[in-house]
Design a protein around this motif. Structure first.
Motif, short mmCIF file in Angstrom:
data_model
loop_
_atom_site.label_atom_id
_atom_site.label_comp_id
_atom_site.label_asym_id
_atom_site.label_seq_id
_atom_site.Cartn_x
_atom_site.Cartn_y
_atom_site.Cartn_z
N ARG A 129 0.83 -1.21 0.00
CA ARG A 129 0.00 0.00 0.00
C ARG A 129 0.86 1.26 0.00
NH1 ARG A 129 -4.57 -1.84 4.50
NH2 ARG A 129 -5.89 -3.07 3.07
N LEU A 130 1.96 1.21 0.74
CA LEU A 130 2.86 2.36 0.78
C LEU A 130 3.47 2.62 -0.60
CD1 LEU A 130 4.51 4.53 2.20
CD2 LEU A 130 6.15 2.76 2.88
N GLU A 131 3.92 1.58 -1.27
CA GLU A 131 4.52 1.75 -2.58
C GLU A 131 3.53 2.36 -3.57
OE1 GLU A 131 5.95 -2.12 -3.56
OE2 GLU A 131 7.80 -1.91 -2.37
N ALA A 132 2.25 2.05 -3.39
CA ALA A 132 1.24 2.56 -4.30
C ALA A 132 1.02 4.07 -4.12
CB ALA A 132 -0.08 1.82 -4.09
N ILE A 133 1.17 4.57 -2.90
CA ILE A 133 0.89 5.99 -2.65
C ILE A 133 2.15 6.85 -2.63
CG2 ILE A 133 -1.17 5.39 -1.31
CD1 ILE A 133 0.41 6.19 1.23
N LEU A 134 3.32 6.22 -2.60
CA LEU A 134 4.56 6.98 -2.41
C LEU A 134 4.82 8.01 -3.51
CD1 LEU A 134 6.83 7.37 -0.44
CD2 LEU A 134 8.11 5.54 -1.57
N PRO A 135 4.63 7.69 -4.80
CA PRO A 135 4.86 8.72 -5.82
C PRO A 135 4.02 9.97 -5.61
CG PRO A 135 4.71 6.56 -6.85
CD PRO A 135 4.30 6.38 -5.41
N ALA A 136 2.77 9.81 -5.23
CA ALA A 136 1.91 10.97 -4.98
C ALA A 136 2.39 11.76 -3.77
CB ALA A 136 0.47 10.52 -4.79
N LEU A 137 2.87 11.05 -2.74
CA LEU A 137 3.39 11.74 -1.56
C LEU A 137 4.63 12.56 -1.88
CD1 LEU A 137 3.05 9.02 1.24
CD2 LEU A 137 1.61 11.04 0.89
N ILE A 138 5.48 12.02 -2.73
CA ILE A 138 6.69 12.74 -3.12
C ILE A 138 6.32 14.00 -3.91
CG2 ILE A 138 8.73 12.65 -4.61
CD1 ILE A 138 9.11 9.75 -3.68
#
Length: 392
Positions: free
Chosen positions: A12-21
């Protein structure tokens, strides 16, 4: 307290990480100073509402508070800060600050996006065993925002509180934990030396405030080493000195501005009176007087042992034992997270942000933390928050 493995967490983290960056880069490009975090707060509030959190704006003036899960029973909190510094950015990044003289030079853009990442992951849980509360705090750099939020009830009903701060001394992918004393108590010191002006050719007919101010600076350092217990370190540093009107006029007044740091809370309470006594004695011996003003910036951060152990176990589970360091020494830096700990037990950990070539110091215009640290912070905090159980 025991950690609970969540096999979906990393995916789940890998899925949202680009948006967080991307969010972090936007915040980095649009920094706002302490107490002025209006656009930052609006963006954060919108993101939280999209995730289904119950949001209150204007908590602590420009702060944001959000809640998810049960509204009664045990409540667990996470505090992150939002404000930037009056520092000119010199990183040369494509997403460098667009505001001249204002920069996220202390990693609060990363902290805010860690909070948003935790919010997204917690919102994906089918149910939460306890209530969760996120505090997006303003004005940490002024050591005021925690007091503002506390006065607005941000800690009411909380049973435990976590915090995080980037740490250039640790490599990205690692964290540092420490039970007990983490940061120092800090105070702001203003000393006005009052002498008698006169002609520069006849200093014996004057009371030279500049010369006496210099004696105050050196005399305080000497007195610390001889009149205070060396086992309880005290640091007094002056960052500004102002006085005088012309090259040939003996100055009648000089103002010194500085900071005082101390790990011992009891000693810190006694320091204002001790400084007043010492300064007046120095000035009086040369025919001058002084006005001494002391403002407590923040008490020391003292990490709760049980909550720190939970953070450590969660980090070992998520990152591996070799990526978790126990910090041997506290820092003489200050952190107003300590204000919130007046009401609730808590623990703050250090988040490594140094790349292969290291990382510039905090509050430096070249500060450029590794963005990979963002995911590490989200992962560790989400795991710890999901594993927390209230103490009976």
């Amino acid at each position: 307290m025991t950690t609970t493995t969540n096999p979906l967490l990393k995916a789940r983290l890998e899925a949202i990480l680009p948006a967080l960056i991307e969010l972090r880069r936007h915040l980095h490009s649009h920094p706002e100073l302490s107490g002025e975090e209006h656009q930052t707060a609006a963006l954060i509030s919108g993101e939280l509402r999209q995730c289904g959190w119950r949001v209150r704006e204007g908590v602590g003036r420009t702060g944001v508070m959000a809640e998810l899960g049960p509204q009664s029973g045990p409540q667990l909190g996470l505090r992150v800060d939002m404000d930037a510094l009056p520092v000119e950015e010199r990183t040369g990044l494509a997403y460098a600050s667009l505001r001249q003289g204002v920069m996220h030079a202390c990693g609060h853009d990363i902290h805010s996006c860690i909070g948003l990442g935790v919010a997204r992951l917690l919102a994906q849980e089918s149910s939460l065993p306890v209530g969760m509360r996120l505090l997006f705090q303003p004005a940490e750099e002024l050591a005021q925002g925690a007091r503002w939020m506390r006065a607005d009830g941000a800690t009411d009903g909380l049973n435990a509180l976590f915090g995080v701060h980037v740490f250039p001394s640790l490599p990205v992918g690692t964290i540092g934990v420490r039970s007990g004393s983490l940061t120092a108590a800090a105070g702001e010191l203003e000393i006005e030396v009052i002498g008698e002006g006169g002609h520069g050719a006849r200093p014996h007919q004057s009371v030279d405030a500049i010369w006496i101010a210099a004696r105050v600076v050196s005399g305080l350092q000497e007195a610390i080493s001889r009149r205070l217990d060396a086992l309880h370190p005290v640091v007094v540093s002056f960052g500004k000195i102002e006085g005088g009107k012309a090259f040939n006029v003996i100055a009648d007044r000089v103002t010194l501005l500085g900071t005082v740091r101390c790990l011992c809370a009891d000693l810190h309470e006694r320091l204002p009176a001790w400084i007043e006594e010492t300064v007046q004695a120095i000035c009086g011996s040369f025919g001058a007087s002084a006005r001494v003003r002391y403002r407590c910036i923040a008490p020391p951060v003292r990490n709760d042992p049980a909550l720190t152990a939970l953070l450590e176990r969660s980090a070992v589970e998520q990152l591996g034992a070799d990526q978790v360091q126990r910090l041997e020494q506290p820092s003489l830096g200050a952190e107003d997270f300590a204000e919130l700990l007046q009401d609730v037990p808590g623990s703050m950990f250090r988040l490594g942000v140094a790349g292969p070539d290291g990382c510039a110091a905090l509050h430096n215009g070249h500060f450029n933390p590794e963005e990979g640290a963002l995911g590490v912070g989200v992962q560790v905090l989400t795991a710890a928050m999901l594993a927390w159980t209230p103490t009976p």
